[in-house]
Design a protein around this motif. Structure first.
Motif, mmCIF file in Angstrom:
data_model
loop_
_atom_site.group_PDB
_atom_site.id
_atom_site.type_symbol
_atom_site.label_atom_id
_atom_site.label_comp_id
_atom_site.label_asym_id
_atom_site.label_seq_id
_atom_site.Cartn_x
_atom_site.Cartn_y
_atom_site.Cartn_z
ATOM 1 N N CYS A 53 6.870 32.208 40.767
ATOM 2 C CA CYS A 53 6.538 33.630 40.550
ATOM 3 C C CYS A 53 5.214 33.795 39.792
ATOM 4 O O CYS A 53 4.601 34.859 39.822
ATOM 5 N N PHE A 56 2.369 33.277 42.819
ATOM 6 C CA PHE A 56 2.679 33.787 44.147
ATOM 7 C C PHE A 56 3.009 35.265 44.056
ATOM 8 O O PHE A 56 3.662 35.724 43.132
ATOM 9 N N PRO A 58 4.705 37.957 46.733
ATOM 10 C CA PRO A 58 5.238 38.041 48.098
ATOM 11 C C PRO A 58 4.676 39.223 48.875
ATOM 12 O O PRO A 58 4.305 40.240 48.291
ATOM 13 N N CYS A 92 3.188 37.313 40.108
ATOM 14 C CA CYS A 92 3.811 38.474 40.732
ATOM 15 C C CYS A 92 3.900 39.592 39.691
ATOM 16 O O CYS A 92 4.265 39.346 38.545
ATOM 17 N N LEU A 94 6.042 41.637 39.208
ATOM 18 C CA LEU A 94 7.419 41.846 38.737
ATOM 19 C C LEU A 94 7.957 40.631 37.977
ATOM 20 O O LEU A 94 9.123 40.591 37.604
ATOM 21 N N TYR A 95 7.077 39.688 37.731
ATOM 22 C CA TYR A 95 7.467 38.502 36.960
ATOM 23 C C TYR A 95 7.513 38.856 35.478
ATOM 24 O O TYR A 95 6.644 39.553 34.968
ATOM 25 N N HIS A 102 13.609 35.366 35.342
ATOM 26 C CA HIS A 102 12.166 35.671 35.293
ATOM 27 C C HIS A 102 11.744 36.792 36.237
ATOM 28 O O HIS A 102 10.557 36.940 36.525
ATOM 29 N N CYS A 103 12.666 37.544 36.749
ATOM 30 C CA CYS A 103 12.331 38.579 37.728
ATOM 31 C C CYS A 103 12.932 39.909 37.294
ATOM 32 O O CYS A 103 14.151 39.997 37.098
ATOM 33 N N ARG A 109 15.463 41.538 44.855
ATOM 34 C CA ARG A 109 14.232 40.821 45.251
ATOM 35 C C ARG A 109 14.218 40.587 46.759
ATOM 36 O O ARG A 109 15.266 40.601 47.406
ATOM 37 N N CYS A 113 11.789 35.460 48.365
ATOM 38 C CA CYS A 113 12.133 35.055 46.998
ATOM 39 C C CYS A 113 13.513 34.405 46.955
ATOM 40 O O CYS A 113 13.823 33.626 46.062
ATOM 41 N N LEU A 179 3.170 42.831 47.591
ATOM 42 C CA LEU A 179 4.210 43.548 46.841
ATOM 43 C C LEU A 179 3.713 44.767 46.064
ATOM 44 O O LEU A 179 4.310 45.844 46.135
HETATM 45 S S1 SF4 Z 1 9.808 39.649 43.157
HETATM 46 FE FE1 SF4 Z 1 10.775 38.489 41.522
HETATM 47 S S2 SF4 Z 1 11.458 36.562 42.454
HETATM 48 FE FE2 SF4 Z 1 9.939 37.492 43.842
HETATM 49 S S3 SF4 Z 1 7.966 36.581 43.254
HETATM 50 FE FE3 SF4 Z 1 8.188 38.500 42.116
HETATM 51 S S4 SF4 Z 1 9.099 37.924 40.155
HETATM 52 FE FE4 SF4 Z 1 9.411 36.209 41.597
#
Ligand code: SF4
Ligand code: SF4
Length: 221
Positions: A53, A56, A58, A92, A94-95, A102-103, A109, A113, A179
């Motif tokens: 996360c 990366f 998504p 990310c 949302l991390y 960690h999300c 998600r 993920c 995202l």
């Molecule tokens: S949405 Fe959540 S699980 Fe997916 S990359 Fe972002 S922090 Fe990680």
């Protein structure tokens, strides 16, 4: 009933809620099947790891990003769009190292993920293969699996391609976007749909628009 189901009830009658229900069913299947696969083949991530996360972002379809947007708006109470992120290089938006797993949107998600690091893909011959993620430093975790490891079980091993077929039918071929962009767009769309549903129903029982008060309503898309 858990929170994602409440979000579906909140938007009952809207196309998004139908998509969310199908998506949540698929997520549940993925969770059960990949957990069983990981258990059977000793595939696991080091405890507390969230490095993927950090590196990366998504890309998400409308259905995935709208579910995340609803969760941010109505469960986490984040009124403003998530940090803008057209970039895919991470971290990310949302991390959060201090959140569960960690999300900040863990229960909703997106699909990648759920699959990354836990699900085989198919080789050119259509057989499942698995390689542990490059950040996984646990020497005890299974590093590589191929058709010879699965033997006659090959046909029952979960693969990304198998889930992708069902996923495409749910997401209706919508284009994926980074995202940050996707969720921001969907937050705006959901505000509009919620206003429409509340207008149709006359608001919730408190005279307001409590987002998690179910409103059995007519259509919106
Ligand atoms: S949405 Fe959540 S699980 Fe997916 S990359 Fe972002 S922090 Fe990680
Ligand atoms: S997939 Fe890789 S980076 Fe992500 S949690 Fe597992 S080991 Fe860590």
């Amino acid at each position: 009933m858990d929170t994602p189901d409440l979000l579906c009830d909140r938007f009952a009658g809207a196309t998004v809620a139908t998509q969310w229900r199908s998506l949540l069913e698929l997520y549940k299947t993925i969770e059960q099947e990949t957990a069983s696969f990981c258990h059977a083949f000793d595939v696991h991530c080091p405890s507390g790891c969230g490095t993927c996360c950090e590196h990366f972002v998504p890309e998400l379809t409308d259905a995935e990003s709208s579910l995340i947007a609803a969760y941010l708006l109505y469960v986490k109470n984040v009124p403003a769009p998530v940090a803008d992120a057209g970039s895919l290089s991470g971290p990310c938006p949302l991390y959060d190292a201090h959140s569960d797993h960690h999300c900040t949107v863990y229960p909703v998600r997106g699909m990648i993920c759920r699959l990354f690091g836990a699900c085989p893909s198919e080789n050119k011959g259509g057989f499942p293969v698995f390689r542990k993620c490059k950040y996984n430093e646990d020497a005890k975790a299974t590093a590589k699996l191929g058709p010879e490891d699965f033997g006659s079980e090959s046909g029952t091993v979960p693969t990304m391609q198998r889930y992708a077929v069902k996923f495409s039918s749910i997401t209706d071929g919508s284009q994926s976007k980074p995202l940050g962009i996707a969720v921001t767009e969907q937050m705006n769309r959901l505000r509009f749909i919620a206003a429409y549903l509340d207008c149709e129903s006359g608001g919730d029982d408190n005279g307001g628009t409590d987002p998690l008060v179910p409103t059995p309503n007519p259509l919106a898309s």
